[in-house]
Design a protein around this motif. Structure first.
Motif, PDB file in Angstrom:
ATOM      1  N   ILE A  66     -13.791 -24.493 -51.958  1.00  0.00           N
ATOM      2  CA  ILE A  66     -13.782 -23.450 -51.213  1.00  0.00           C
ATOM      3  C   ILE A  66     -12.430 -22.551 -51.289  1.00  0.00           C
ATOM      4  N   PRO A  67     -12.279 -21.318 -50.890  1.00  0.00           N
ATOM      5  CA  PRO A  67     -11.045 -20.849 -50.909  1.00  0.00           C
ATOM      6  C   PRO A  67      -9.922 -21.547 -49.851  1.00  0.00           C
ATOM      7  N   LEU A  68      -8.810 -21.480 -50.452  1.00  0.00           N
ATOM      8  CA  LEU A  68      -7.756 -22.291 -49.727  1.00  0.00           C
ATOM      9  C   LEU A  68      -7.392 -21.678 -48.384  1.00  0.00           C
ATOM     10  N   ALA A  69      -7.699 -20.245 -48.397  1.00  0.00           N
ATOM     11  CA  ALA A  69      -7.268 -19.737 -47.097  1.00  0.00           C
ATOM     12  C   ALA A  69      -7.965 -20.148 -46.006  1.00  0.00           C
ATOM     13  N   SER A  70      -9.046 -20.808 -45.871  1.00  0.00           N
ATOM     14  CA  SER A  70      -9.888 -21.323 -44.543  1.00  0.00           C
ATOM     15  C   SER A  70      -9.292 -22.805 -44.221  1.00  0.00           C
ATOM     16  N   LYS A  71      -8.292 -23.232 -44.998  1.00  0.00           N
ATOM     17  CA  LYS A  71      -7.885 -24.745 -44.707  1.00  0.00           C
ATOM     18  C   LYS A  71      -6.471 -24.539 -43.862  1.00  0.00           C
ATOM     19  N   SER A  72      -6.012 -23.304 -43.626  1.00  0.00           N
ATOM     20  CA  SER A  72      -4.564 -23.213 -43.077  1.00  0.00           C
ATOM     21  C   SER A  72      -4.246 -23.173 -41.628  1.00  0.00           C
ATOM     22  N   ALA A  73      -5.364 -23.994 -40.934  1.00  0.00           N
ATOM     23  CA  ALA A  73      -5.267 -24.017 -39.525  1.00  0.00           C
ATOM     24  C   ALA A  73      -5.051 -25.423 -39.210  1.00  0.00           C
ATOM     25  N   GLU A  74      -4.786 -26.285 -40.197  1.00  0.00           N
ATOM     26  CA  GLU A  74      -4.744 -27.647 -39.665  1.00  0.00           C
ATOM     27  C   GLU A  74      -3.230 -27.996 -39.713  1.00  0.00           C
ATOM     28  N   TYR A  75      -2.773 -29.263 -38.937  1.00  0.00           N
ATOM     29  CA  TYR A  75      -1.393 -29.627 -38.882  1.00  0.00           C
ATOM     30  C   TYR A  75      -1.091 -29.992 -40.231  1.00  0.00           C
ATOM     31  N   GLY A  76       0.303 -30.147 -40.087  1.00  0.00           N
ATOM     32  CA  GLY A  76       0.783 -30.878 -41.257  1.00  0.00           C
ATOM     33  C   GLY A  76       1.161 -29.891 -42.515  1.00  0.00           C
ATOM     34  N   ILE A  77       0.287 -29.994 -43.344  1.00  0.00           N
ATOM     35  CA  ILE A  77       0.322 -29.649 -45.008  1.00  0.00           C
ATOM     36  C   ILE A  77      -0.822 -28.725 -45.271  1.00  0.00           C
ATOM     37  N   PHE A  78      -0.432 -27.810 -45.996  1.00  0.00           N
ATOM     38  CA  PHE A  78      -1.486 -26.634 -46.241  1.00  0.00           C
ATOM     39  C   PHE A  78      -1.152 -26.572 -47.880  1.00  0.00           C
ATOM     40  N   GLY A  79      -2.260 -26.799 -48.836  1.00  0.00           N
ATOM     41  CA  GLY A  79      -2.221 -26.228 -50.122  1.00  0.00           C
ATOM     42  C   GLY A  79      -1.830 -27.429 -50.946  1.00  0.00           C
ATOM     43  N   ASP A  80      -1.508 -28.722 -50.675  1.00  0.00           N
ATOM     44  CA  ASP A  80      -1.058 -29.779 -51.487  1.00  0.00           C
ATOM     45  C   ASP A  80      -2.210 -30.123 -52.069  1.00  0.00           C
ATOM     46  N   GLU A  81      -2.650 -29.670 -53.064  1.00  0.00           N
ATOM     47  CA  GLU A  81      -4.237 -29.967 -53.922  1.00  0.00           C
ATOM     48  C   GLU A  81      -4.353 -29.142 -55.012  1.00  0.00           C
ATOM     49  N   GLU A  82      -5.215 -29.705 -56.104  1.00  0.00           N
ATOM     50  CA  GLU A  82      -5.371 -28.825 -57.188  1.00  0.00           C
ATOM     51  C   GLU A  82      -6.344 -27.664 -56.744  1.00  0.00           C
ATOM     52  N   VAL A  83      -5.905 -26.318 -57.283  1.00  0.00           N
ATOM     53  CA  VAL A  83      -6.471 -25.096 -56.997  1.00  0.00           C
ATOM     54  C   VAL A  83      -6.496 -24.320 -58.363  1.00  0.00           C
ATOM     55  N   ILE A  84      -7.657 -23.392 -58.396  1.00  0.00           N
ATOM     56  CA  ILE A  84      -7.455 -22.223 -59.420  1.00  0.00           C
ATOM     57  C   ILE A  84      -7.402 -20.819 -58.888  1.00  0.00           C
ATOM     58  N   PRO A  85      -6.848 -20.011 -59.748  1.00  0.00           N
ATOM     59  CA  PRO A  85      -6.789 -18.567 -59.025  1.00  0.00           C
ATOM     60  C   PRO A  85      -8.036 -17.954 -59.139  1.00  0.00           C
ATOM     61  N   VAL A  86      -9.163 -18.210 -58.596  1.00  0.00           N
ATOM     62  CA  VAL A  86     -10.367 -17.322 -58.854  1.00  0.00           C
ATOM     63  C   VAL A  86     -11.074 -16.773 -57.703  1.00  0.00           C
ATOM     64  N   ALA A  87     -10.670 -17.163 -56.489  1.00  0.00           N
ATOM     65  CA  ALA A  87     -11.265 -16.812 -55.445  1.00  0.00           C
ATOM     66  C   ALA A  87     -11.137 -15.313 -55.092  1.00  0.00           C
ATOM     67  N   GLU A  88     -12.304 -14.766 -54.688  1.00  0.00           N
ATOM     68  CA  GLU A  88     -12.286 -13.327 -54.203  1.00  0.00           C
ATOM     69  C   GLU A  88     -12.870 -13.105 -52.654  1.00  0.00           C
ATOM     70  N   GLY A  89     -12.299 -12.260 -52.001  1.00  0.00           N
ATOM     71  CA  GLY A  89     -12.841 -11.907 -50.565  1.00  0.00           C
ATOM     72  C   GLY A  89     -12.439 -10.733 -50.195  1.00  0.00           C
ATOM     73  N   ARG A  90     -12.865 -10.526 -48.857  1.00  0.00           N
ATOM     74  CA  ARG A  90     -12.674  -9.043 -48.441  1.00  0.00           C
ATOM     75  C   ARG A  90     -12.591  -9.298 -46.633  1.00  0.00           C
ATOM     76  N   SER A  91     -11.978  -8.638 -46.220  1.00  0.00           N
ATOM     77  CA  SER A  91     -12.227  -8.380 -44.582  1.00  0.00           C
ATOM     78  C   SER A  91     -12.107  -6.896 -44.279  1.00  0.00           C
ATOM     79  N   TYR A  92     -12.933  -6.639 -43.335  1.00  0.00           N
ATOM     80  CA  TYR A  92     -13.040  -5.203 -42.916  1.00  0.00           C
ATOM     81  C   TYR A  92     -13.532  -5.115 -41.331  1.00  0.00           C
ATOM     82  N   GLY A  93     -13.039  -3.798 -40.780  1.00  0.00           N
ATOM     83  CA  GLY A  93     -13.486  -3.744 -39.578  1.00  0.00           C
ATOM     84  C   GLY A  93     -12.882  -2.466 -39.015  1.00  0.00           C
ATOM     85  N   ALA A  94     -12.826  -2.680 -37.504  1.00  0.00           N
ATOM     86  CA  ALA A  94     -12.532  -1.240 -36.733  1.00  0.00           C
ATOM     87  C   ALA A  94     -11.728  -1.656 -35.449  1.00  0.00           C
TER      88      ALA A  94
END
Length: 806
Positions: free
Chosen positions: A594-622
């Motif tokens: 899963i993309p790392l972005a969705s894990k950043s709402a936990e306490y303590g530590i974010f990103g301390d794991e093996e990752v690869i730079p391949v995720a693509e996404g979008r957000s849009y609205g009004a």
């Protein structure tokens, strides 16, 4: 829901038609409230003589002397603004300032030389200031809105949730979630000096935490960018928060003591010389005593300090030194183990100790046509967490998790700002950062092979470089405003990051004024951000940087924003904006897919794991915003956001992120009444967020559960479930007493007045017998019996605050 909104609008209408404010000047009071100040050229720092200064919204005015100084006496205590104007300059409305009988108030009013002709469109003075470089997606939030925000408890992260694009959660967290982006995508500045974190018990690598670290006694106003970022502010994908702090009192020493919703604070400020001033504060929480009294199994304690010292050097120099620090401890209350939920919390929550600080120096040197800004700063975060099996600490105890990390940054930035003779406003500069990241990690994990140890020690040094520039100019009788900027970033971390041409971030803004009330605004830009140091520094047992070998890159996001702004009066603003953000090169979790972005709402530590730079996404609205600033004593913010936030899975399908709330509706209204009373309400509606269900088969294995104390998510069904929407009403009443030698302000705040129970993901825990012992699955002795309990949360939360100033 429609009936609720309609009722709130009726209440707001009643507030609007009730009694108005008292006059701004009251010459019959025994002791006079005094405002002093100076009007100066914002580019050269030279005084503006014979300028007109009025108390905004009144006809009470004064004129500056030859040195640009002005004086008001007999002012009615309370919050007010000043408006400065002079021939050849654009009018300016100051931020809110609190005037009392206790101490004189000193206000500086910067005026910018205008480049208008006879037939030009001239925008009237308004508190809704507009910038050519960022003509949209910028909200200026004053101290009165921050102090009196219902349910905000003088906490910046909660206050900005009233504005469009900003999501909120019913949980006890202060994540900054803007336009569908993760909490790790934001940057924060105090007087142009970057601070890495905004909250106590901060999530390392992101922005979350339960309580704000900034004392609002220091805040003059907040410039909140949700798009159209200036080129000088890099490393952000979703928002930039730029705080302007007040200066210390120039006349005499002043004290302010505060009893807040969760802490005690003391602030003092005053002169330190003829041309210098100091403001400093310290706060300490008392939450640990309340939590222990009501039987919660965790006891948080936080402390913070903050200071600002400003010195004028001659007529053209300003030296500002700031400091901000925090000391946070999170202990377990082992006596709170009577219920299965208490035991569940004790089983998985680690002990945490954290401290952080930022110290910075800004020197501003004015010239004939502009000024130079030099910034040097250092910030550091030390984060420690550990967990023993059964919470039994000792030589023979099983250590499940032991994490110690330090992030230190030494930063330098230079900026040159000036205006040419033909009206082009230019900014350019450069930045350099030296980084040391160290981590020692011991962790037991469960895999197909059984229980494994994942241990590593790393000390990573890297440097960052940046060049930036931006120019703006108006055309066609001041109707058209154009701005173009570009930024280049590079890091010595790896070959993928070291080439600045790969990380170019151009941006373009345009604004067309149909008349003095209506304008169309547009911005597009490309922005880059480094992954968190926790991901950059993640290593294997041999000390190799795993993610560097995986080709980790700068994260990229392309923004497209357009909208209209309508200001029918100086106190009214209506905006509507559409936005589209594209993400690429986002870190993707190898373990969980899963993309790392969705894990950043936990306490303590974010990103301390093996990752690869391949995720693509979008957000849009009004987004829609209706705003009223001090109209007959009424302040109102009505905002609605329609937002979608999605990332691609490995099969190329878009799936919702954890920030895909879809609908955000907020109504915040406060009203000033006679006798220094204020009343306010805030009602918010947040669409249900998606969540990932548990993997029951994996979670029930005893060896797996015993290592974490909680269930494991089934990422093959990532965000396949969705919570119900939640809504909440907060009320607040303020009362002030302005005595000759001291001031007393008291507020009562009630959150979740009608006790709405917010839907939360169900909690998975072990079944236990009457003694609290976990039960084994009768069909498999290697597994626990598991069950779900409701994760529903929400209760009426009343608080009282007291502020004494003398």
């Amino acid at each position: 829901m429609f009936k609720t909104v309609f009722t709130l609008w009726i209440l707001t209408t009643l507030l609007l038609t009730s009694s108005g404010q008292e006059q701004a000047v009251r010459p019959d009071q025994e002791k006079e409230a005094v405002i002093k100040g100076r009007v100066f050229n914002s580019v050269t720092n030279e005084p503006v003589p014979f300028a007109t200064v009025i108390i905004f919204g009144t006809t009470t005015g004064a004129m500056t002397d030859f040195d640009g100084n002005f004086l008001f006496t007999g002012v009615t205590p309370g919050y007010l603004r000043l408006q400065g104007s002079s021939v050849g300059f654009e009018s300016y409305v100051t931020p809110d300032v609190l005037v009392t009988l206790t101490n004189p108030v000193y206000i500086e009013i910067p005026l910018t030389e205008s480049v208008v002709g006879i037939d030009d469109v001239v925008v009237k003075a308004s508190p809704f200031r507009k910038q050519a470089m960022s003509p949209l997606s910028v909200r200026i939030i004053g101290i009165q809105e921050i102090e009196k925000n219902p349910g905000g408890n003088r906490d910046i992260s909660r206050v900005i949730q009233s504005f469009p694009g900003v999501a909120s959660t019913p949980a006890f967290r202060n994540d900054v979630i803007v336009r569908g982006g993760g909490p790790n995508e934001n940057r924060f500045y105090l007087d142009d000096i970057e601070i890495p974190y905004l909250n106590h018990f901060s999530t390392q690598g992101a922005s979350g935490g339960p309580v704000g670290i900034i004392n609002v006694d220091f805040v003059e106003e907040l410039n909140f960018y949700s798009g159209a970022f200036p080129a000088s502010r890099g490393n952000a994908l979703s928002s930039v928060l730029n705080f302007r702090q007040v200066d210390g009192n120039r006349e005499r020493l002043k004290f302010r003591a505060t009893v807040g919703a969760s802490d005690l604070g003391l602030t003092l400020d005053g002169p330190t010389g003829e041309r210098s001033s100091l403001i400093m504060s310290a706060r300490r929480s008392y939450l640990q005593f309340l939590f222990k009294a009501i039987g919660l199994p965790f006891l948080p304690t936080y402390n913070d300090f903050q200071f600002k010292h400003k010195t004028r050097i001659g007529e053209t120099g300003e030296l500002t030194i700031i400091g901000l620090g925090a000391l946070d401890n999170f202990e377990l209350n082992r006596d709170a183990n009577e219920t299965e939920y208490q035991r569940y919390l004790l089983d998985y929550i680690p002990v945490q100790e954290q401290y952080s600080y930022t110290i910075g120096v800004r020197y501003k040197q004015f010239r004939n046509n502009g000024y130079d800004t030099w910034v040097i700063s250092r910030n550091y975060l030390n984060n420690s967490q550990y967990k023993y099996a059964g919470n039994i600490e000792g030589v023979d105890s099983l250590l499940l998790f032991d994490y110690l990390s330090g992030e230190g940054e030494n930063k330098f930035r230079y900026e040159r700002s000036f205006q040419t003779e033909n009206g082009i406003r230019l900014e350019y500069g450069a930045g350099y950062e030296n980084v040391l990241y160290r981590t020692s990690s011991i962790q037991k994990i469960f895999a197909e092979e059984g229980v494994l140890s994942r241990n590593y020690d790393v000390a990573m040094r890297t440097s960052k470089f940046a060049l930036f520039g931006q120019g703006s100019k108006t055309f066609i009788d001041n109707r058209l405003s154009l701005s173009f900027g570009i930024r280049a970033d590079a890091s010595s971390y790896s070959s993928e990051m070291s080439n600045p041409l790969r990380n170019l971030s151009p941006r373009f803004s345009a604004s067309w004024s149909f008349n003095e009330q209506l304008s169309f605004n547009f911005n597009t830009g490309r922005y880059h951000q480094l992954p968190p140091y926790t991901a950059m520094g993640y290593s294997d047992a041999a000390g190799n940087l795993v993610n560097r070998d995986n080709g980790l890159k700068y994260i990229r996001s392309d923004h497209f924003v357009a909208g209209f702004e309508y200001q029918p009066g100086s106190s009214l603003q209506f905006t509507i904006e559409g936005f589209y953000k594209l993400y690429s090169d986002y870190p993707f979790s190898v373990a969980d897919s899963i993309p790392l972005a969705s894990k950043s709402a936990e306490y303590g530590i974010f990103g301390d794991e093996e990752v690869i730079p391949v995720a693509e996404g979008r957000s849009y609205g009004a987004e829609f915003l209706a705003r009223v600033r001090n109209l007959n004593g009424l302040n109102l913010v009505l905002s609605y956001t329609l937002v979608r936030s999605e990332f691609m899975d490995l099969d190329g399908r878009y799936i919702p992120t954890s920030w895909d709330n879809r609908h955000l509706l907020n109504l915040t209204a406060t009203k000033q009444l006679k006798g220094n009373w204020d009343i306010g309400l805030k009602w918010r509606y947040v669409g249900g967020a998606p969540y990932t269900p548990y993997d029951l088969e994996y979670s029930s294995v005893k060896e797996a559960w015993d290592l974490t104390g909680q269930g494991y998510f089934d990422y093959s069904r990532y965000n396949s479930e969705r919570l119900r929407a939640f809504h909440q009403l907060d009320l607040r009443i303020d009362k002030g007493w302005f005595f000759d030698n001291w001031t007393l302000m008291v507020y009562a705040d009630v959150q979740n007045v009608y006790n709405f129970k917010a839907d939360q993901p169900p909690i998975l825990l072990r079944e236990s017998d009457e003694t609290g012992m976990p039960l084994t699955d009768p069909a498999d002795s290697n597994r626990y019996q598991l069950k779900y309990i409701s994760g529903e949360s929400g209760t009426v939360l009343p608080t009282v605050g007291i502020i004494v100033e003398f």
